[in-house]
Design a protein around this motif. Sequence first.
Motif, short mmCIF file in Angstrom:
data_model
loop_
_atom_site.label_atom_id
_atom_site.label_comp_id
_atom_site.label_asym_id
_atom_site.label_seq_id
_atom_site.Cartn_x
_atom_site.Cartn_y
_atom_site.Cartn_z
N ILE A 253 39.81 62.77 21.91
CA ILE A 253 39.48 63.60 23.07
C ILE A 253 38.96 62.69 24.17
O ILE A 253 37.87 62.14 24.07
CB ILE A 253 38.46 64.68 22.69
N LEU A 254 39.77 62.51 25.20
CA LEU A 254 39.47 61.51 26.21
C LEU A 254 38.88 62.12 27.48
O LEU A 254 38.94 61.54 28.55
CB LEU A 254 40.74 60.70 26.53
N THR A 255 38.35 63.32 27.36
CA THR A 255 37.72 63.98 28.50
C THR A 255 36.60 64.87 27.98
O THR A 255 36.59 65.25 26.81
CB THR A 255 38.73 64.84 29.28
N ASN A 256 35.64 65.19 28.87
CA ASN A 256 34.58 66.13 28.48
C ASN A 256 34.94 67.56 28.79
O ASN A 256 34.30 68.49 28.33
CB ASN A 256 33.27 65.78 29.22
N ASP A 257 35.99 67.71 29.59
CA ASP A 257 36.37 69.04 30.06
C ASP A 257 37.40 69.66 29.12
O ASP A 257 38.59 69.65 29.39
CB ASP A 257 36.93 68.90 31.49
N VAL A 258 36.90 70.20 27.99
CA VAL A 258 37.79 70.77 26.98
C VAL A 258 37.33 72.17 26.63
O VAL A 258 36.14 72.40 26.42
CB VAL A 258 37.75 69.92 25.68
N ALA A 259 38.24 73.13 26.62
CA ALA A 259 37.87 74.49 26.24
C ALA A 259 37.68 74.57 24.73
O ALA A 259 36.73 75.15 24.22
CB ALA A 259 38.92 75.50 26.71
#
Lengths: 427, 259
Positions: free
Chosen positions: A348-354
Amino acid sequence: MASATALAPLAQLPLDRTTVERLGHTRGEPDWLLADRLASLERYAATPLPTGQEEEWRRFPLADLPQADFSAPAAEAPSEYGSVPLGASRNGVVFSKWIDAVREHPDLVRAHLPDGSGMESHAAFRALNGATYGHGSTFLHVPSGVSVELPLYVHKRWTASARPIAFRTVVVAEPGSSVTLVEEVSSEAGPAPRLAIPGLEVSLGAGANVRFVRIQRFSEDVWDIGYQRYRSGRDSEIGSFNVLVGSGRSKVGVESVILGDGAVVKLNGLVAAGARQRIDVNSLQVVDGKASTSDLLYLSALYESAKAIFYGVIRVEPTSSGTGSYQECRNMLLSDHAGADPIPVLEILTNDVARCGHGATAGALDDELLFYIRSRGLDRRTAEQLLVRGFFQRVINGIPDVQVRARVLEALVPRIGRVAELEAQVA
Amino acid sequence: MSTLEIRDLRVSIDAKEILNGIDLTVKAGEVHAIMGPNGSGKSTLSLTIMGHPRYTVLGGSVLLDGEDLLSIPVDQRARRGMFLAFQYPAAIPGVSVASFLRTAINARRVKESGEKNDLPIPQFRALLKEKMKLLEVDDSFLTRSVNDGFSGGEKKRLEMLQMHMFQPTFAVLDETDSGLDIDALKVVAEGIEALHKESAKTGILLITHYERILKYVRPDYVHVLVDGRIVRTGGSELAAELESKGYEFVREELYAGQR
């Protein structure tokens, strides 16, 4: 320069330029297509076969990989194509053998030739497929805004032969189009193990909707080292169903790449394997865009000494936002000798995940459940069939068409019989 | 007339003896209530009659019309006419009630030779609708997965529906009354009455902790099971006595002479 020099590091799979050129000529291909084959051959030469050190190949020994004589004459074997509904063909839908599509719609095929890129684990076999694909290849093109209401069918059969099975299926769904393709592949058992490299490329334009169902019923002598690639445009929806019942060895790479916002990806699999079958799937779900979703659900019923391996990666790109993804792999073991090895990897390369997650299980039948069912008068075999049928229901439920569902159930008859097939007529 | 005969049945689980010699004879059309406190061996008795592999039979016999049931597996017992309504029915995800019932009905119709003899769909439908109406079972049941997400009451109703569909020779009802509200209890009780009195003359072994259901189902015999043995047998008045005096009274009476 045409020589018989083996270009691959594994001596089992030699392939030379003469063989590739002869194949292209035999099939009456234009220069641009032959050039594409030769480009694939070059990629193949530059791409070593897996050594077995790679994470994806550690559990799939390649030492016994069957001899693959690509210069052997192609076996004459029938492919049956269901007819394209009249309305759809009037709207410009092309659904035909690759060789016919090249002759009748060269520009269309040329515009949608796979570029050879894709998941790394299958790079060598993808290149090999690009150089050698032949009988059984299919081209499907659905123009913008066209909905093909009835499912399209193709059944590809191979007779016993020394030549490897290499074919490609290219599906192009232009923006706003909709189609269901059911592809059944089978082979006649031959005297010696042989290699199959089925290639699949599905691309979905913005808002396109595609259901792809592959029913793999290869004979046990076949090693299926196929790859599948789904590329999803903005607001498109792909529902993929892999029904794996055949082949002695399978190593299938399933890759999904999201290229726009709001794409919906559903990758489903049903595995019913027995004897000494080894079914190894490795998946790569690349999740990108805004609010896109990618969900994978593979269910395996494993009999006798069958083994199922699942190595799956979800990669949520840094450029994505608010996406949802899941990888679920459930295994039902119907024998003490059967086994399953699900391995999930999340990047997961982002913090913006649902949402992003995985679930994996492997377990034997529940004795209490079995007792309950048998107490109603079902013998052990029928009770097991019913339990597997129920276990598969989550995927079968998602198959959009009653007749397609019936085809899938038909392929599963050797394992689940005809148990509980009539429910629609009862309720 | 069919007879279920249990003789000197001794059963253990995990090397612990739970039933120490049960004798009981049930004839077609009779209702026998077996009452007992928790841990007295009620569920052991019902699961052993049906052949649950967790229980070890140490001795004795269970005979259906003289034929030994203990030597055959659970599904064969079912096909010979035995039925168990489970205290805790199992859920079967992905298998609808309709297809489960149809699969079971057809499994029970397979001939001795192994030849299939499926009940045609129209007849199956008609039978199912009739039984559902009798037991006030909602149509939505049919497409739901068996017991999956069912409330306690719904599970018991489905057990009753199965019993009516199969029309067994003998049915063991393992605490079918527990967890039911009064309306559901009445429906179940009426279902039991209808089955054993009118249609199938099913012999019933009603295993219960409470006297409550016996207000609606009138047993021909009441047996009191304590510590793995039937310590008293009487008519329906025995149930009322138990209700007022409690099981401790029976136990005290039983062990009084030994002290």
